[in-house]
Motif scaffolding. Structure first.
Motif, mmCIF file in Angstrom:
data_model
loop_
_atom_site.group_PDB
_atom_site.id
_atom_site.type_symbol
_atom_site.label_atom_id
_atom_site.label_comp_id
_atom_site.label_asym_id
_atom_site.label_seq_id
_atom_site.Cartn_x
_atom_site.Cartn_y
_atom_site.Cartn_z
ATOM 1 N N LEU A 88 0.824 -1.206 0.000
ATOM 2 C CA LEU A 88 0.000 0.000 0.000
ATOM 3 C C LEU A 88 0.860 1.260 0.000
ATOM 4 C CD1 LEU A 88 -2.853 -1.038 2.481
ATOM 5 C CD2 LEU A 88 -2.942 -0.949 -0.021
ATOM 6 N N ARG A 89 1.975 1.234 0.742
ATOM 7 C CA ARG A 89 2.865 2.398 0.746
ATOM 8 C C ARG A 89 3.463 2.637 -0.640
ATOM 9 N NH1 ARG A 89 4.557 0.270 5.784
ATOM 10 N NH2 ARG A 89 6.325 -0.735 4.765
ATOM 11 N N SER A 90 3.875 1.572 -1.292
ATOM 12 C CA SER A 90 4.545 1.714 -2.587
ATOM 13 C C SER A 90 3.584 2.022 -3.729
ATOM 14 C CB SER A 90 5.320 0.435 -2.914
ATOM 15 O OG SER A 90 4.431 -0.661 -3.049
ATOM 16 N N SER A 91 2.327 1.686 -3.564
ATOM 17 C CA SER A 91 1.378 1.855 -4.665
ATOM 18 C C SER A 91 0.440 3.037 -4.506
ATOM 19 C CB SER A 91 0.533 0.581 -4.828
ATOM 20 O OG SER A 91 -0.262 0.348 -3.668
ATOM 21 N N SER A 92 0.486 3.698 -3.335
ATOM 22 C CA SER A 92 -0.493 4.758 -3.069
ATOM 23 C C SER A 92 0.075 6.165 -3.178
ATOM 24 C CB SER A 92 -1.101 4.572 -1.665
ATOM 25 O OG SER A 92 -1.769 3.336 -1.587
ATOM 26 N N GLY A 105 -10.826 6.615 -1.982
ATOM 27 C CA GLY A 105 -9.641 5.949 -2.500
ATOM 28 C C GLY A 105 -8.665 5.468 -1.451
ATOM 29 N N LEU A 106 -8.926 5.785 -0.182
ATOM 30 C CA LEU A 106 -8.008 5.405 0.889
ATOM 31 C C LEU A 106 -8.175 3.918 1.218
ATOM 32 C CD1 LEU A 106 -5.952 6.480 3.005
ATOM 33 C CD2 LEU A 106 -7.896 6.809 4.544
ATOM 34 N N ILE A 107 -7.088 3.178 1.197
ATOM 35 C CA ILE A 107 -7.103 1.756 1.552
ATOM 36 C C ILE A 107 -6.258 1.590 2.816
ATOM 37 C CG2 ILE A 107 -6.608 -0.602 0.823
ATOM 38 C CD1 ILE A 107 -6.696 0.330 -2.058
ATOM 39 N N THR A 108 -6.852 1.035 3.845
ATOM 40 C CA THR A 108 -6.134 0.835 5.099
ATOM 41 C C THR A 108 -6.348 -0.589 5.597
ATOM 42 O OG1 THR A 108 -8.023 1.656 6.392
ATOM 43 C CG2 THR A 108 -6.319 3.251 5.800
ATOM 44 N N GLU A 155 -7.676 -3.562 -10.576
ATOM 45 C CA GLU A 155 -6.249 -3.389 -10.841
ATOM 46 C C GLU A 155 -5.405 -3.521 -9.564
ATOM 47 O OE1 GLU A 155 -5.339 0.113 -13.141
ATOM 48 O OE2 GLU A 155 -7.206 -0.060 -14.295
ATOM 49 N N LYS A 156 -5.742 -2.727 -8.560
ATOM 50 C CA LYS A 156 -4.888 -2.711 -7.367
ATOM 51 C C LYS A 156 -5.006 -4.001 -6.559
ATOM 52 C CE LYS A 156 -3.773 1.106 -5.321
ATOM 53 N NZ LYS A 156 -3.708 2.353 -4.511
ATOM 54 N N LEU A 157 -6.223 -4.462 -6.289
ATOM 55 C CA LEU A 157 -6.369 -5.672 -5.487
ATOM 56 C C LEU A 157 -5.782 -6.907 -6.174
ATOM 57 C CD1 LEU A 157 -9.839 -5.315 -3.708
ATOM 58 C CD2 LEU A 157 -7.569 -4.681 -2.905
ATOM 59 N N GLN A 162 -1.378 -10.942 -6.166
ATOM 60 C CA GLN A 162 -0.247 -11.547 -6.865
ATOM 61 C C GLN A 162 1.069 -11.323 -6.127
ATOM 62 O OE1 GLN A 162 0.310 -13.601 -9.276
ATOM 63 N NE2 GLN A 162 2.538 -13.317 -9.237
ATOM 64 N N GLN A 163 1.294 -10.118 -5.615
ATOM 65 C CA GLN A 163 2.584 -9.789 -5.018
ATOM 66 C C GLN A 163 2.741 -10.286 -3.581
ATOM 67 O OE1 GLN A 163 3.781 -5.665 -5.517
ATOM 68 N NE2 GLN A 163 2.843 -5.546 -7.538
ATOM 69 N N VAL A 164 1.638 -10.311 -2.821
ATOM 70 C CA VAL A 164 1.733 -10.637 -1.395
ATOM 71 C C VAL A 164 1.198 -12.029 -1.073
ATOM 72 C CG1 VAL A 164 1.070 -9.930 0.945
ATOM 73 C CG2 VAL A 164 1.571 -8.193 -0.790
ATOM 74 N N PHE A 165 0.125 -12.433 -1.716
ATOM 75 C CA PHE A 165 -0.557 -13.661 -1.315
ATOM 76 C C PHE A 165 -0.378 -14.814 -2.293
ATOM 77 C CE2 PHE A 165 -2.661 -10.225 0.946
ATOM 78 C CZ PHE A 165 -2.519 -10.684 2.242
ATOM 79 N N SER A 166 0.608 -14.707 -3.142
ATOM 80 C CA SER A 166 1.015 -15.823 -3.982
ATOM 81 C C SER A 166 2.358 -16.337 -3.472
ATOM 82 C CB SER A 166 1.144 -15.380 -5.446
ATOM 83 O OG SER A 166 1.802 -16.378 -6.202
ATOM 84 N N TYR A 167 2.400 -17.590 -3.069
ATOM 85 C CA TYR A 167 3.641 -18.136 -2.519
ATOM 86 C C TYR A 167 4.751 -18.135 -3.557
ATOM 87 C CZ TYR A 167 6.865 -21.280 -0.119
ATOM 88 O OH TYR A 167 7.978 -21.824 0.472
#
Length: 558
Positions: A88-92, A105-108, A155-157, A162-167
């Motif tokens: 979230l930090r890198s994409s927001s 648009g805020l995702i927390t 797009e974001k989810l 893919q980046q965090v929840f794919s082993y």
């Protein structure tokens, strides 16, 4: 089940219309690589963001051996949660993802600190991974801006999944290190029991923090090094041999001049009931998990507790075997706090003289001569401390700097000198005078039974308090609450426990009985089994049973 096509069509239908139409999106949608559950939609763009869940299939994803033990499961969930924060930090960007009015648009997601805690934000199982987060549905004014939400959903989810929840996309070596640290920390806790220790502080630990409001390690701090006489070497499953200071059972004093590191060491031990992340500096500072920090807490209420061990024969003839007050003094509150910890079965009391009531801690020889024992209702802690250790198995670690009275009852004394730990026990014994305490026998200190009650509304207020309907419970002095999510959880746990575990007729239960029943249910059915599905912003974080009991006993309507 609805499809991603259904979701796109709905977003187009409501675009540029009234914000309230966002509520039509509630439901579960099959996306390309995950399920999207929209559980709650905010009433307007300035309200608490909407709650959503991302559910990822895990049957052929993260191998089960990575979370086959509780300690590994909590560590892996914590690692993945931190991965969400990094994404979230890198994409927001600097705006935090805000794109319109209010929280648009805020995702927390549940915040994280230095401790590794059991949370509800990310839950991993053999079949699925469930992620709970909050999303501000975009708007301009109070008009729906569905293009922004479509970008988040489509797009974001998917990039997050893919980046965090794919082993396959994970750095397996990093996960291995996280789990190895968790297993080493667990091994230290096990070794404490085997070696009759209550705490361990590894050499090269960084104990000082950046500031009073930052839990990050202080840069260029003096690394901790154990005195040779107290050094132990543990053999850990992943890190191998590790040397550090082992604090045995009994009475340990931490002495030294001001600003030399006494309280810093104690605070590290207070926090040592939790595991810490790598790089915290205290990741190998481990305290037995039922240790309780004791302090004065002037103004708290007390509900029918036996504090006669410390307070007796009051001039008012008040019965202190079932003591009740709405406004306790410093000494009375510390007496209650102590017996509550003893009721829980705590095997270690952590005390700093700076936050203690002086007349609870000690009464010197001159004052004893001036005011005879028959006129003093307070039995100071110093008279009980040796018997608590020898007869009851309750150890104590105390920070002392102004009074030498406790030198007479200490098994060992550690002096902090410019953040260097020195064993000065021999010198302390030379200076100490013989001391005869009293014999202590533990009894059921919490006596008053709790009536059944219905609580309509609960709310957490930062880390400092919770509201049950309109009644505020003050948590400012709970030194072992480290996360606002724990405070939120206490509100929900109080609501659940008082509704489900109090008898509404006939026999009643004490607060301790209720705490035992609640945590037995959590152990059997999971943390989520006692948290309502409608919980507000953020994700609850499991507090210890100690903090739950202490919270309940400060509820003035109990």
């Amino acid at each position: 089940m609805k499809t991603k096509t259904d979701l796109k069509q709905k977003l187009k239908q409501i675009d540029h219309k009234s914000y309230k139409l966002y509520k039509d999106l509630k439901g579960v949608y099959q996306m390309d690589r995950f399920l999207l559950a929209i559980d709650h939609v905010q009433g307007d763009p300035f309200a608490t963001p909407s709650r959503v869940r991302v559910i990822v299939d895990n049957e052929t994803n993260f191998p089960a051996h990575l979370f086959d033990k509780r300690v590994k499961k909590i560590a892996l969930e914590d690692y993945l949660l931190r991965g969400v924060h990094q994404f979230l930090r890198s994409s927001s960007g600097k705006s935090g993802g805000r794109t319109g009015s209010g929280k648009s648009g805020l995702i927390t997601i549940c915040p994280v600190g230095q401790e590794v805690l059991e949370r509800t934000a990310v839950l991993i199982g053999k079949k699925q991974i469930e992620v709970r987060m909050e999303i501000g549905f975009p708007a301009f004014g109070r008009t729906i801006a569905s293009a922004g939400l479509e970008q988040i959903f489509f797009e974001k989810l998917p990039r997050l999944v893919q980046q965090v929840f794919s082993y396959e996309a994970q750095q397996h070596a990093k996960i291995k290190k996280v789990l190895a640290l968790a297993e080493d920390q667990h091994a230290i806790r096990t070794e404490l029991e085997h070696r009759n220790l209550v705490a361990f502080v590894a050499d090269d630990s960084i104990l000082p923090r950046e500031s009073g409001v930052s839990a990050r390690p202080l840069k260029n701090a003096v690394p901790f090094h154990s005195p040779e006489s107290m050094a132990v070497t543990l053999t850990l499953p992943h890190s191998g041999e590790m040397r550090g200071m082992g604090i045995p059972k009994g009475v340990t004093l931490i002495a030294g001049g001001g600003y030399h590191g006494k309280s810093t060491l104690l605070k590290a031990l207070v926090s040592g009931v939790y595991n810490h992340i790598a790089g915290d500096g205290r990741e190998y500072v481990v305290t037995i998990d039922d240790a309780v920090k004791i302090r004065a807490e002037e103004g708290r209420c007390i509900h029918g507790e036996d504090i006669s061990l410390f307070i007796n024969h009051l001039p008012s003839r008040t019965d202190t075997t079932c003591f009740v007050t709405e406004n306790a003094s410093g000494s009375t509150s510390q007496a209650a706090n102590t017996v509550e910890a003893l009721s829980l079965g705590s095997r270690l009391l952590l005390i700093d003289e700076d936050t203690s009531a002086t007349n609870f801690m000690v009464r010197d020889e001159k004052m004893a001569r001036l005011v005879p024992a028959s006129s003093e209702p307070i039995t100071p802690f110093i008279q009980c401390i040796q018997s608590l250790s020898a007869d009851c198995g309750v150890s104590s670690i105390l920070v002392v700097g102004s009074s030498g009275e406790y030198l007479s009852v200490a098994d060992r004394v550690v002096q902090m000198d410019c953040y260097e730990a020195k064993d000065v026990s021999a010198r302390a014994r030379e200076l100490a005078s013989p001391y005869q305490g009293i014999s202590v026998k533990l009894s059921p200190f919490i006596k008053k039974q709790v009536r059944g009650m219905q609580i309509e509304k609960v709310k957490a207020q930062g880390e400092d308090s919770v509201l049950l309907d309109k009644e505020r419970i003050d948590l400012r002095y709970f030194d072992q609450l480290t996360d606002s999510g724990q405070t939120a959880a206490l509100a929900y746990l109080m609501q659940y426990a008082l509704e489900h575990f109090t008898e509404k007729s006939g026999s009643r239960r004490t607060a301790l009985d209720i705490a035992d029943l609640l945590y037995k249910k959590i152990e059997q059915d999971g943390f989520l089994s006692v948290i309502p599905s409608y919980y507000g912003t953020g994700a609850p974080v499991l507090p210890r049973k100690a903090e739950f009991l202490f919270c309940m006993l400060r509820y003035r309507k109990l």
